[in-house]
Motif scaffolding. Structure first.
Motif, short mmCIF file in Angstrom:
data_model
loop_
_atom_site.label_atom_id
_atom_site.label_comp_id
_atom_site.label_asym_id
_atom_site.label_seq_id
_atom_site.Cartn_x
_atom_site.Cartn_y
_atom_site.Cartn_z
N PHE A 93 0.98 -1.45 0.24
CA PHE A 93 0.11 0.49 -0.22
C PHE A 93 0.91 0.87 0.10
N SER A 94 0.55 1.97 -0.91
CA SER A 94 1.26 4.01 -1.04
C SER A 94 0.40 4.93 -0.75
N PHE A 95 0.46 5.69 0.40
CA PHE A 95 -0.90 6.48 -0.13
C PHE A 95 0.22 7.24 -1.26
N GLY A 96 0.33 7.08 -2.11
CA GLY A 96 1.03 7.99 -4.13
C GLY A 96 2.17 9.04 -3.28
N ASP A 97 2.16 9.85 -4.44
CA ASP A 97 2.65 10.95 -5.06
C ASP A 97 1.93 12.24 -4.04
N PRO A 98 2.65 12.94 -3.15
CA PRO A 98 1.71 14.30 -2.40
C PRO A 98 1.23 15.23 -3.77
N GLU A 99 -0.36 15.83 -3.77
CA GLU A 99 -0.84 16.32 -4.10
C GLU A 99 -2.56 17.12 -2.94
N LEU A 141 0.61 3.27 8.55
CA LEU A 141 0.79 5.34 8.54
C LEU A 141 1.29 5.32 9.85
N LEU A 142 1.05 4.36 10.96
CA LEU A 142 1.30 4.15 12.48
C LEU A 142 2.51 4.18 11.63
N LEU A 159 3.87 12.12 6.65
CA LEU A 159 4.66 11.46 5.06
C LEU A 159 6.33 12.54 4.94
N LEU A 160 5.99 14.27 5.20
CA LEU A 160 7.30 14.75 5.32
C LEU A 160 8.89 14.83 5.71
N ASN A 161 8.03 14.85 7.46
CA ASN A 161 8.30 13.96 8.21
C ASN A 161 9.47 12.98 8.06
N GLU A 162 9.16 11.53 7.63
CA GLU A 162 9.49 10.33 7.30
C GLU A 162 9.99 10.22 6.27
N ASP A 163 9.94 11.88 5.20
CA ASP A 163 10.86 11.64 4.02
C ASP A 163 12.18 12.28 4.88
N ASN A 197 10.72 19.96 12.77
CA ASN A 197 9.96 20.41 13.80
C ASN A 197 8.90 20.87 13.49
N LEU A 198 8.80 21.42 12.36
CA LEU A 198 7.03 21.61 11.98
C LEU A 198 6.72 20.57 11.37
N THR A 199 6.88 19.30 11.57
CA THR A 199 6.12 18.77 11.15
C THR A 199 5.70 17.46 12.59
N ARG A 200 6.09 17.36 13.14
CA ARG A 200 6.18 17.04 14.34
C ARG A 200 4.87 18.25 14.81
#
Length: 353
Positions: free
Chosen positions: A35-41, A75-76, A196-200, A281-284
């Motif tokens: 499973f993947s949420f795909g590209d950011p949109e 996602l967890l 997802l941005l935090n993970e990336d 920090n921002l994504t957190r």
């Protein structure tokens, strides 16, 4: 005579209800599902976040959730805070639950976790031989589906036919969703991109340090004193500097070489100019906001000497604003329970003081 029905006991189901019909065989689920949420949109671009309601799966037996349930579960693991906050909320829900034979504390806690992550939770009514409700058993929300018939549910299995429950045998508690009334909607969906941005950003930094597969400089030489063998040796040394044990130094001596015959031209300096810490920090902060939890309760270390304030006051505010509303959700179970089987919650000591 009491009605025969499927009972969930110790992770297994006993004899199915005589009233429950078997569903037609579904595609083999023994193979792994990716499973993947795909590209950011953007949410309004027609992506997965654009809720259009629910629809029946191809065989027409049950409704497909509008958002992948396995995707929400996976996602967890994408972010440290997003993965642990649901457990914190579960523990706070269980903390003041009154012990009861009707509903075990672990069943309430697991249902509370499902309600936070998926937006809905499920309980099976367990009856005695006189057709009276004996207790409630938690059903994992990940594989629960609402069937085409009203007030009827089934549970998907990795292989074989789904487990079908009799009408009225399952209780569903769900968050409100304005676009459909079949399944609940988790409250944190608006912050998924931040998770997802935090993970990336973490994965990018890990790859940078692990393999060194980046172009940090241009090694430029115009010195005619370099022989072909010297050029090959320099090239080999530069290639060896990547991978595990990268950032090595190299000594180069060119007898009678020209000034500026060899130059190192930097392309980028990720060590000083990247936005890693700022993005983290921002994504957190976005993750904490989407879960509506104070940093002091989420294990965040304060960056100033004053800290986050009085932890007791923060706990009281969290109890009043988050724990009580979540308790009210599960107090709805009493609508299906007889008077002597109803559940309840104690009040913490700070409420009485």
């Amino acid at each position: 005579m009491g009605r025969k029905r499927k009972h969930f006991t110790n992770g297994k189901y006993s004899q199915a209800s005589s009233k429950a019909k078997a569903l037609s065989a579904e595609p083999n689920r023994s193979s792994p599902t990716l499973f993947s949420f795909g590209d950011p949109e953007p949410v309004l671009s027609g992506s997965w976040g654009n809720y259009l309601g629910t629809f029946l799966e191809p065989s027409g037996d049950y409704y497909v959730p509008p958002v992948s349930q396995s995707g929400l579960a996976n996602l967890l693991g994408a972010n440290a805070h997003h993965g642990t906050i649901p457990y914190f909320k579960r523990n706070r829900l269980r903390q003041w639950f009154k012990a009861s034979n009707t509903l075990k504390p672990e069943c309430l806690a697991n249902a509370g976790f499902d309600h936070s992550v998926f937006g809905h939770a499920y309980f099976q009514k367990i009856y005695n031989r006189f057709d009276h409700i004996l207790r409630l058993q938690h059903l994992p929300a990940l594989n629960m589906r609402r069937m085409k018939e009203k007030d009827r549910f089934c549970m998907l299995r990795p292989t074989g036919d789904p487990i079908v429950f009799a009408p009225g045998e399952v209780i569903q508690l769900k968050e409100y969703d304005p676009t459909q009334q079949i399944y609940g909607r988790p409250q944190y969906l608006g912050g998924v991109q931040s998770v997802l941005l935090n993970e990336d950003s973490t994965l990018f930094r890990r790859k940078y340090y692990n393999n060194g597969a980046h172009m940090g400089y241009i090694f430029y030489t115009t010195d005619s004193k370099l022989s072909e063998e010297d050029e090959k040796a320099i090239k080999a040394k530069i290639q060896d500097s990547k991978g595990v044990g990268n950032f090595r130094s190299m000594y180069l001596n060119i007898p009678d070489g020209k000034e500026k015959g060899v130059q190192i031209i930097p392309v980028g300096d990720i060590a000083t100019k990247d936005e890693f810490e700022r993005i983290k920090n921002l994504t957190r902060n976005d993750v904490l906001s989407m879960w509506r939890i104070q940093p002091a309760l989420a294990g965040v270390m304060p960056e100033n000497s004053g800290g986050f304030g009085d932890i007791e006051k923060i706990s009281r505010a969290y109890y009043e604003n988050e724990v009580l509303p979540m308790q009210d959700v599960f107090m709805q179970l009493n609508e299906w329970l007889p008077k002597g089987k109803r559940i309840g919650f104690d009040k913490p000591e700070f409420v009485h003081s």
